[in-house]
Design a protein around this motif. Structure first.
Motif, PDB file in Angstrom:
ATOM      1  N   HIS B  67       0.929  -1.182   0.114  1.00  0.00           N
ATOM      2  CA  HIS B  67       0.016   0.047   0.008  1.00  0.00           C
ATOM      3  C   HIS B  67       0.798   1.179   0.079  1.00  0.00           C
ATOM      4  O   HIS B  67       0.469   2.295  -0.494  1.00  0.00           O
ATOM      5  N   PHE B  70       1.339   3.079  -3.157  1.00  0.00           N
ATOM      6  CA  PHE B  70       0.345   4.038  -3.800  1.00  0.00           C
ATOM      7  C   PHE B  70       0.599   5.403  -3.002  1.00  0.00           C
ATOM      8  O   PHE B  70       0.401   6.462  -3.800  1.00  0.00           O
ATOM      9  N   GLY B 137      -3.055   1.564  -9.716  1.00  0.00           N
ATOM     10  CA  GLY B 137      -3.963   0.433  -9.003  1.00  0.00           C
ATOM     11  C   GLY B 137      -4.456  -0.427  -9.891  1.00  0.00           C
ATOM     12  O   GLY B 137      -4.667  -1.431  -9.881  1.00  0.00           O
ATOM     13  N   THR B 156       1.713  -7.325  -4.940  1.00  0.00           N
ATOM     14  CA  THR B 156       1.993  -5.957  -4.254  1.00  0.00           C
ATOM     15  C   THR B 156       2.996  -5.784  -3.812  1.00  0.00           C
ATOM     16  O   THR B 156       3.517  -4.444  -3.702  1.00  0.00           O
ATOM     17  N   PHE B 295      -9.554  -1.967  -5.161  1.00  0.00           N
ATOM     18  CA  PHE B 295      -8.244  -1.726  -5.146  1.00  0.00           C
ATOM     19  C   PHE B 295      -7.863  -0.534  -5.460  1.00  0.00           C
ATOM     20  O   PHE B 295      -7.101   0.164  -5.051  1.00  0.00           O
ATOM     21  N   ALA B 299      -6.482   2.808  -3.741  1.00  0.00           N
ATOM     22  CA  ALA B 299      -5.235   3.530  -4.139  1.00  0.00           C
ATOM     23  C   ALA B 299      -5.462   4.967  -4.340  1.00  0.00           C
ATOM     24  O   ALA B 299      -4.548   5.574  -4.076  1.00  0.00           O
TER      25      ALA B 299
END
Lengths: 235, 415
Positions: B67, B70, B137, B156, B295, B299
């Protein structure tokens, strides 16, 4: 209404279904019986698009649905109540039901159908705000069926609705299956409990290790010696 | 329900966020020092990150551990937009915001009005960062969300590292240089002794030595400046527009959007994927599309958070690495997978606790790790489980628990 032609399914090197063909006519209850591992659930899951067949075709109301994704098949009016009930345990009964109507947007009609489904399964009405995972086995089965009904299916696929339930609840469930059918929903019923299945069904197919070995009128099959010996514990 | 009631109900959380943001910005922040104000902003940004990841890891039950990637995409894009635009438009890196935004040290707060041109630039850059993150994303999610469980985690993880490495390889930012270094031999105009310039190193093929030249920012085009985001040195050149107002506002919007989604048909489809993917497909939910949607939305908000971060602290490749991703995962798990308020509370704890433990020096990370382990042993479902702080059932459960404790004091703590 539904015609499965020469279906073959493979899990890697293992062939689960060989040349399975079956037909369901409008208004019927057709049952697919067989012992553990015969390929009953595989057949149902292939029909509803969850498994891709290696060969063969599935035609529903004149349309080839063999290669369609599950959500597209549901939109055509073919709903499944999955094996092991498959309710969403951390969601309330209410939320489970609204997911059943997921593909529909006619809110007024959904509300009516919801009422109707709850009148078929009055137990669920008492449990609307309860988490589905805290229901008893029988109640979960009822929820799974009510949820499938909310998709307003033309053809309802039921996978082992009697699995793991007390005999008395099994009786109730099968009575409701008959009621649903009497209201005009065609049903394809997969069952290990051949005795009950043959009682409610119009026609039946017997599946053994991935092949259809017998088929015909449910009453006649129930009376035949082979079926009695193999599945009904008769002598 | 009549339309205006529905609209009012939808708008209410956003109005509440706005009021809260104004209240904190003009009221509470007055009594805080710079350090505490920074903490409040860190908390807000972490809430945005935790709540957005909740939509993926909590709602749809996927396991994304990249994560921070992003956060990086959003932060660097938003930062680059403000940085390059400020240089091209104004020729410097001062803030030109209103009293709602953060300000440079050499801007007198008393001169600020309710609106500044810089605010527009700032919000536009945040949205650009959010959209860039959402786009990435989509590109990352579309192939990888067809995979299940562990595979997604690996993809990821890889994505986060790719972002970090790519950013590490970018060029230095523009810096103030003496006029005669940038324009050798050209006499300086009246009053101009230093200009912003970007440094170029060119290898002379004849001598094999590298030569350094400078290009004045006024001679470079926007696209030459924007990608110079500092590489491994970090990206501190972004004007500090972020303030408590913007952070609280955007954190409020993130929470409001997430809880609207959770209660909608859309959100029930997300949750059904987590509960039982096959049953969900059998209900007619296009599970891959929904996972990609979750997702992309996540993002977007992580990208917004990144933008706020870039205009607040110095962006740095290490800030957006694996460790940061894992911090966010910890917040989501600690709060209870799928609980928006749980993730928010956990974000507050995860941000503040290590700060409060700072006095314990080197023992602080040990205590922190221990606290997490104990938490997972005694409450594996997280602080709030799947519930929200505004759910009645949560409080009923608590009341039942307390009553049982009272009636049988030796019953132990089994919840």
């Amino acid at each position: 209404m539904l015609e499965v032609r020469s279906l073959a399914v493979k899990y890697g090197a293992i062939q689960a279904l060989h040349d399975v063909s079956l037909k369901v006519e409008k208004g019927e209850i057709v049952t697919l019986i067989g012992s553990n591992g015969a390929g009953k659930t595989t057949t149902l899951r292939t029909i509803s698009g969850l498994i891709r067949p290696a060969a063969g075709s599935i035609v529903y109301e004149g349309k080839d649905i063999t290669r369609l994704a599950p959500h597209e098949i549901v939109k055509l009016g073919l709903a499944q109540s999955p094996e092991g009930r498959g309710v969403f345990p951390q969601m309330t009964v209410e939320e489970n039901l609204s997911l059943g109507a997921y593909t529909r947007s006619d809110h007024a009609q959904i509300a009516k159908d919801r009422e109707h489904a709850l009148s078929l399964f009055p137990r669920l009405r008492e449990r609307l705000t309860q988490l589905a995972g805290t229901l008893s086995g029988g109640e979960q089965q009822m929820l799974a069926m009510a949820r499938a009904l909310l998709a307003k299916p033309k053809l309802l696929l039921l996978d082992e609705p009697s699995l793991g339930l007390a005999p008395q609840i099994v009786q109730t469930i099968f009575k409701i299956i008959r009621d649903i059918n009497a209201e005009g929903t065609t049903i394809l019923l997969v069952e290990q409990n051949a005795h009950m299945a043959l009682k409610v069904a119009h026609r039946a197919y017997v599946l053994e290790v991935g092949r259809i070995t017998m088929q015909g009128d449910a009453k006649e099959l129930a009376a035949s010696d082979d079926v009695r010996k193999a599945y009904l514990g008769g002598h | 329900m009549p339309t205006h009631v529905l609209v009012a109900r939808a708008a209410l959380p956003f109005l509440v966020s706005l009021l809260l943001a104004l209240l904190l910005h003009f009221g509470v922040a007055r009594f805080l020092d710079d350090y505490d104000r920074g903490l409040v902003m860190s908390v807000g940004i972490n809430i945005m990150l935790a709540v957005s990841l909740t939509m993926v890891n909590g709602f749809t039950g996927q396991f994304s551990i990249g994560h921070a990637g992003f956060l990086g995409v959003g932060g660097y894009v938003a930062g680059a937009v403000t940085y390059a635009t400020s240089l091209k438009l104004y020729g410097d890196l001062e803030t030109r915001g209103s009293m709602l935004s953060g300000t440079s040290l050499n801007v007198d707060p008393a001169t600020l009005s309710w609106f500044g041109q810089g605010d527009l630039l700032f919000v536009a850059s945040l949205l650009a960062g959010g959209c860039a993150a959402a786009l990435i994303g989509y590109v990352v999610g579309l192939p990888s969300l067809r995979l299940r469980g562990d595979y997604l985690a690996i993809v990821t993880l890889g994505f986060g590292e790719i972002v970090r490495v790519l950013i590490q390889r970018t060029d230095k930012t523009a810096a103030l240089q003496a006029w005669d270094r940038v324009h050798p031999g050209v006499p300086a105009p009246e009053g101009v002794s230093r200009v912003f310039a970007i440094e170029n190193s060119v290898l002379d093929p004849a001598t094999g030595l590298s030569q350094t030249t400078y290009t004045a920012v006024s001679d470079a085009n926007w696209f030459e400046i924007a990608p110079r985001v500092g590489g491994s040195l970090g990206f501190s050149a972004v004007p500090d527009y972020t303030s408590i107002f913007w952070v609280v506002l955007f954190a409020g919007v993130t929470i409001a959007v997430a809880s609207r989604i959770k209660r909608s048909t859309f959100g029930r489809a997300f949750l059904s994927i987590r509960e039982d993917e096959i049953a969900s497909e059998a209900m007619g939910v296009d599970t891959v599309r929904y996972k990609v949607r979750a997702f992309v939305i996540a993002a977007f908000f992580a990208g917004l958070a990144g933008g706020l971060f870039a205009h607040f602290k110095s962006m740095n490749p290490n800030e957006i690495g694996f460790a940061r991703s894992f911090d966010i995962v910890i917040m989501v798990v600690l709060g209870g997978l799928g609980s928006i308020s749980g993730a928010s509370i956990a974000a507050i704890i995860v941000t503040l606790l290590p700060e409060w433990l700072r006095g314990l020096d080197q023992y602080r990370m040990i205590i922190w790790a221990l606290a997490l382990i104990l938490m997972m042993i005694f409450r594996p479902q997280g602080l709030l489980g799947v519930r929200e702080i505004w759910d009645k059932a949560l409080w009923q459960g608590l009341v039942r628990f307390i009553k049982r404790e009272k009636s049988s004091p030796k019953a132990g703590g089994g919840a």
